[in-house]
Design a protein around this motif. Structure first.
Motif, short mmCIF file in Angstrom:
data_model
loop_
_atom_site.label_atom_id
_atom_site.label_comp_id
_atom_site.label_asym_id
_atom_site.label_seq_id
_atom_site.Cartn_x
_atom_site.Cartn_y
_atom_site.Cartn_z
N GLU A 37 47.53 6.03 17.06
CA GLU A 37 45.28 6.07 17.12
C GLU A 37 44.49 7.71 16.88
O GLU A 37 44.05 7.99 17.61
CB GLU A 37 45.03 5.60 18.32
N ALA A 38 45.71 7.90 16.57
CA ALA A 38 45.31 9.23 15.52
C ALA A 38 44.01 9.33 14.50
O ALA A 38 44.34 9.06 13.86
CB ALA A 38 46.21 10.33 15.68
N ALA A 39 42.90 10.08 14.93
CA ALA A 39 41.65 9.03 14.42
C ALA A 39 41.77 10.52 13.67
O ALA A 39 41.04 10.22 12.27
CB ALA A 39 39.92 9.52 15.33
N LEU A 40 42.03 12.54 13.55
CA LEU A 40 42.40 13.38 13.02
C LEU A 40 43.68 13.78 13.28
O LEU A 40 44.60 13.86 14.08
CB LEU A 40 41.25 13.96 13.41
N ILE A 41 44.15 13.89 11.82
CA ILE A 41 45.69 14.05 12.18
C ILE A 41 45.45 14.90 11.72
O ILE A 41 44.97 16.15 10.48
CB ILE A 41 46.67 13.26 10.67
N LYS A 42 46.13 16.32 11.74
CA LYS A 42 46.61 17.91 11.26
C LYS A 42 47.42 18.32 10.14
O LYS A 42 48.98 17.48 10.39
CB LYS A 42 46.83 18.98 12.83
N ILE A 43 48.05 18.24 9.53
CA ILE A 43 48.44 18.43 8.37
C ILE A 43 49.54 20.01 8.33
O ILE A 43 48.78 21.29 8.53
CB ILE A 43 48.58 18.41 6.93
N PHE A 44 50.30 20.59 9.26
CA PHE A 44 50.75 21.14 9.62
C PHE A 44 52.31 21.57 9.02
O PHE A 44 53.07 20.46 9.28
CB PHE A 44 51.11 21.54 10.83
N ILE B 129 42.80 17.54 22.35
CA ILE B 129 44.62 18.37 22.73
C ILE B 129 44.05 18.19 20.93
O ILE B 129 44.23 17.41 20.49
CB ILE B 129 44.92 16.84 23.07
N VAL B 130 45.27 19.51 21.42
CA VAL B 130 45.88 19.58 19.19
C VAL B 130 47.22 19.70 19.75
O VAL B 130 47.79 20.12 20.88
CB VAL B 130 45.51 20.39 19.03
N SER B 131 48.53 19.36 19.31
CA SER B 131 49.46 19.43 18.73
C SER B 131 50.27 19.77 17.36
O SER B 131 49.93 19.50 16.67
CB SER B 131 50.64 17.98 19.42
N PRO B 132 51.07 20.55 17.52
CA PRO B 132 51.84 20.70 16.21
C PRO B 132 53.08 19.90 15.75
O PRO B 132 53.85 20.22 15.07
CB PRO B 132 52.10 21.61 17.26
N ILE B 133 53.38 19.24 16.61
CA ILE B 133 54.28 17.64 15.98
C ILE B 133 53.32 16.02 16.87
O ILE B 133 52.36 16.84 17.35
CB ILE B 133 55.37 18.44 17.58
N VAL B 134 54.52 15.70 17.21
CA VAL B 134 53.93 13.93 17.24
C VAL B 134 54.65 13.60 17.80
O VAL B 134 55.42 13.16 17.72
CB VAL B 134 53.60 13.06 15.73
N LEU C 244 40.25 10.53 24.66
CA LEU C 244 39.86 12.34 24.56
C LEU C 244 40.81 12.19 23.16
O LEU C 244 41.44 11.68 22.89
CB LEU C 244 40.28 13.01 25.03
N LEU C 245 39.79 13.02 21.32
CA LEU C 245 40.37 13.24 20.71
C LEU C 245 41.65 13.97 20.82
O LEU C 245 41.83 14.67 21.50
CB LEU C 245 39.52 14.01 20.44
N TRP C 246 42.93 13.19 20.08
CA TRP C 246 43.79 14.30 19.83
C TRP C 246 44.85 14.21 18.24
O TRP C 246 44.64 13.15 17.41
CB TRP C 246 45.19 12.81 20.70
N ILE C 247 45.04 15.80 17.89
CA ILE C 247 44.84 15.58 16.34
C ILE C 247 46.53 15.85 16.56
O ILE C 247 46.60 17.37 16.56
CB ILE C 247 44.20 16.88 16.27
N PRO C 248 47.58 15.35 16.25
CA PRO C 248 48.67 15.66 16.39
C PRO C 248 48.84 16.62 15.17
O PRO C 248 48.65 15.87 14.07
CB PRO C 248 49.24 14.31 15.57
N GLY C 249 50.53 17.54 14.58
CA GLY C 249 50.62 17.61 13.02
C GLY C 249 51.28 16.99 13.13
O GLY C 249 52.72 16.53 13.40
N CYS C 250 51.67 17.17 11.57
CA CYS C 250 52.18 16.28 10.68
C CYS C 250 52.68 16.76 9.54
O CYS C 250 51.78 17.18 9.26
CB CYS C 250 51.47 14.78 10.02
N MET C 251 53.70 17.02 8.92
CA MET C 251 54.85 17.47 7.95
C MET C 251 55.07 16.59 6.81
O MET C 251 55.27 16.64 5.77
CB MET C 251 55.82 17.43 8.47
N THR C 252 54.81 14.60 7.23
CA THR C 252 55.26 13.92 6.36
C THR C 252 54.44 12.67 6.52
O THR C 252 54.03 12.85 7.00
CB THR C 252 57.25 13.49 7.04
N PRO C 253 55.01 11.59 5.45
CA PRO C 253 53.98 10.63 5.63
C PRO C 253 54.54 9.96 6.73
O PRO C 253 53.69 8.79 6.92
CB PRO C 253 54.60 10.14 4.47
#
Ligand SMILES: O=C(O)C(=O)C[C@H](O)[C@H](O)COP(=O)(O)O
Length: 219
Positions: A131-138, A94-99, A112-121
């Motif tokens: 537990e987002a193992a992979l974070i989308k810089i978006f 699952i990929v998201s543009p937000i958290v 399942l792997l969840w890849i949330p989109g992050c824009m700030t620390p």
């Protein structure tokens, strides 16, 4: 190895995560087949239109029948209801543009792997708490590779994938890898409106082969 670990390893191994949406199911299927033929083994269909779920089910059937070693994820998932619907349809990640932590919880329940989109620390911290193992810089082109260089020491060990505006040039892609990302998301610069509308499958095939060569050269 769990499904989550397998998908994460596949994304890291591939070094790129192509993504697209198109209303027409037949074109969506041919684009998927073309990406697969060019060597893609993990990609993201996006939930960007009324036909997204029905198209996804068609892609899922083709994955099972023709491309069993493909990992098929779904992007643009913002709500728990969307996550449930696509997981029921067989989404591999699952990929998201937000958290939205609710989406993270549902992904975790299904391992399942969840890849949330992050824009700030602060968003990165929140994503880690869920537990987002992979974070989308978006959106990646707005933040720039220097954003990743500047924050990576604050989040040691965290894996990042920039998405949004990443292009097919070796200069752009190598800048991201030098900043410390593990893969790059690749949407409209690879699977462009032109490719989709004119069904330029040969062009997509050669651009995808080129992209995979660039990724190898950058690591
Ligand atoms: O909504 C999501 O979950 C997404 O994945 C958003 C996409 O990552 C970007 O919109 C792709 O941007 P381009 O590569 O510039 O086309």
């Amino acid at each position: 190895m769990s499904k989550k670990e397998t998908v994460l390893n596949d994304i890291i191994g591939q070094g790129t995560l192509p993504l697209f949406f198109y209303e027409d199911a037949t074109v969506s299927l041919e684009i998927t087949r073309t990406l697969y033929k060019a060597g893609i083994r993990v990609f993201e269909y996006t939930n960007r239109g009324a036909a997204a779920l029905s198209n996804f089910k068609i892609l899922k059937k083709a994955q099972q029948e023709e491309m069993p070693d493909l990992q098929l994820g779904i992007g643009t998932i913002k709500s728990a209801a969307e996550a449930e619907a696509f997981i029921s349809a067989g989404a591999d990640f699952i990929v998201s543009p937000i958290v939205n932590p609710e989406v993270g919880k549902i992904a975790a329940q299904h391992n399942l792997l969840w890849i949330p989109g992050c824009m700030t620390p602060t968003e990165i911290y929140l994503a880690q708490q869920h537990e987002a193992a992979l974070i989308k810089i978006f959106p990646a082109n707005i933040l720039g590779a220097e954003f990743v260089s500047s924050i990576r020491d604050l989040f040691l060990g965290q894996l990042f994938i920039p998405t949004g505006g990443v292009d097919l040039s070796i200069d752009n892609i190598s800048t991201w890898f030098k900043a410390g990302v593990c893969a790059v998301g690749m949407g409209s610069k690879l699977i462009s409106k032109n490719v989709l509308e004119k069904q330029l499958y040969d062009q997509l095939y050669s651009d995808t082969v080129k992209l995979l060569e660039i990724i190898q050269a950058c690591r």
